[in-house]
Design an enzyme around this catalytic site. Sequence first.
Site, PDB file in Angstrom:
ATOM      1  N   GLU A  33      -3.491  -4.780   2.386  1.00  0.00           N
ATOM      2  CA  GLU A  33      -2.509  -3.708   2.227  1.00  0.00           C
ATOM      3  C   GLU A  33      -2.459  -3.213   0.785  1.00  0.00           C
ATOM      4  O   GLU A  33      -2.419  -2.008   0.525  1.00  0.00           O
ATOM      5  CB  GLU A  33      -1.120  -4.205   2.635  1.00  0.00           C
ATOM      6  N   GLU A  81       6.875  -6.702  11.435  1.00  0.00           N
ATOM      7  CA  GLU A  81       6.699  -5.262  11.393  1.00  0.00           C
ATOM      8  C   GLU A  81       5.816  -4.865  12.572  1.00  0.00           C
ATOM      9  O   GLU A  81       6.307  -4.570  13.636  1.00  0.00           O
ATOM     10  CB  GLU A  81       6.071  -4.849  10.049  1.00  0.00           C
TER      11      GLU A  81
END
Length: 761
Positions: free
Chosen positions: A647, A359
């Site tokens: 996260e 990502e």
Amino acid sequence: MTTTPAPALSVLDSATAICAPESLPRAVTDVHAFLRTVELDSPADQVESAELLATAHGVYEASIDGTPVSEAVLSPGWTVYETRLQVQRFDVTALVRAAGDRLEVGVVLAGGWWRGDFGFAGAQANYGDSTAFLGALVITYRDGSTQTVTTDETWGATTTAIESASIYGGQREDRRREAPAPVPAAVGDIDRGTLIEQSSPLILRHEARAPEKIWTSPSGRTLVDFGQNLVGWLRLTVTGPAGTEITLRHAEVLEHEELGTRPLRGAAATDTIVLAGDADGETFEPTFTFHGFRYAEITGWPGELDPGAIEAVVVHSDIPRTGWFESSHAGVNQLVSNSVWSQRGNFLAVPTDCPQRDERLGWTGDIAAYAATSAFQFDVKSFLHTWLIDLAAETRLNPEGYVPFVIPDILKYAAFDPGSDVEAAEAWKGATAVWGDAAVWVAEALWTAYGDLDQLREQYPGMVLHLESVEKALSPTGLWDTGFQFGDWLDPDASPHAPADAKADKGVVATACLIRSARFAARTAELIGEPADAQRWQQLADRTREAFLSAYVSEDGTVLSDCATVYSLAIAFDILPEELREKSAARLSEVVRAAGYRVSTGFAGTPFVTWALSETGHVEDAYRLLLEEGNPSWLYPVSMGATTIWERWDSMLEDGSINPGEMTSFNHYALGAVADWIYQVVLGIRPAAPGYSQILVQPTPGPGLDWARGAYESAVGRIEVAWRTVDGPFQLEVAIPEGASATVVLPDGTTHEVGAGTHEF
């Protein structure tokens, strides 16, 4: 003494972009070298100055006679390449003089962000089929004459010992590999109309960390712990027989006492060197990739691994540290350290979501939540300004006119796997709250921190683009309750497999965010001399507020969906009338207490929940929320040994296993946005006016902390605050920089006006 004027970018108009010819390998991960021998027009001692102007589709390293022209790595960074490609300027005067009358310019070029099969879910997104380099060496002699050497087909092209390199995959180098004789470079394709001066800080190595522990895992693997989750690469020096292959795998955590690689998804994050057999030793440093890691697995090392032979190199954009905090609570100190390290790792070229998996994109929602925190911890003035200009450029490129979810938007070139969640979700498009609001909220954070009106004027068009896209999405009621929304992303009560399924109603979240954004756009328009726009956006804010109050707020102060996030936004964004604000704040306090002071907010609510509590008199609740250690909480990851922000609140479960969700990262700064509250409320350093032209010092002590101290290198100078509540009454020491003044508000409400110098209360 005269100063040689810097060459204009127009010098590159006569240069030809060069790339590898078809006779050389040109796969996505291939690396090429370009060479040019230069005979000086005058003796080397007559060189007055020399500058190399360079840029690329890809990432490059340039050298003169084998010496790098700069400490910078991964140049030219990552911008919206279709319209904005940064040109670097390197002063190479000393290198040219030292080379004598004949020198060789060398360039090594890899795919970088231009071509590296980017994205997740099989996206394999690339900007183009071929990398290219564009450059000009401009030498000025003492007699005023100039010699300019530009890239063209006379440059030689060849391969290097680097067999492959990509940001996700890593770098492989075979030192036995001999480069073939150079062949003429081919003509590449770089649009001169996209060239801009370097505006974002260069990417640099900042420190190196020695191993803290080396051991053998249960499966017999050699593991290394560097004690800190960081971003960069390993640098090693090794001696071994020719053909020895050493493999370096990277990961952020251990799981079941082995390297925890599942969160990397499709990113191999593996570097390899094959030794040439040099008896004097060989140094390996894979500078055409980067990894997010704390742990490394080393395979193939000849003999026993000496801790002195390997180190972790920390790499990020050149953003100087500006904020510091320390307190009597070790857990809070570690939380702040985690926030700082997550920013370091994710402020690499662009503000990324995470630095380790497949990502590493400039997700707008993450930085929208975190921008204010980032501007206290580091000087992000030019870094985030450049990104905001890219945001506006990318929004203009978007056929539907809304702020893309990632900036730069390489996902527009994605070919997601058929049947994947992303490919199947046609609704994943359109203007979004928080994510799209980055166009406004990041600008607001920069204006608050630095007070630069010229920058704000440049950022304003991006705000307009966002708000105009939102206006089209409003329902007839005036609410923003239509279309796709991320909402309160990663609410801890949501399923690991459904991160958008939050308790907070998405319409409530989006409509509240629009009110905040429209208000700041109105203020911006007024500041830059656009009164008609100011009226337009203020009217939008007022209409939306009335719609919000009518549809979502009851007479007793209850906000629709009755959870911490909706109350936090309604209070922090000053949406509620005074008679309801206190009632809603009381309900927020009840909700927080009912949850046992465990966090119950996601990306939308987390930056504001402690603010909403403390600014309405519920300071003890805010402190108890901050200091809670159970799962989920800010200090739960700290209790689990985290050295960066996670996260998910529970990226690692209490049994030491990794969260089963497909999407989990151990270096993701968004949920660390509470650090902004720590700096401004706990420590008490606040801007009373943009750029700290007026300073407010208002520490707010609470249960669980006996003392706190810290400093901020503001736009007007260094501000220092230290307070303590032990050994007697509240004590405060404040240092104000020269030429500045401050209002000091003590916990008992008394106010003092002070000038430069140190003051004690």
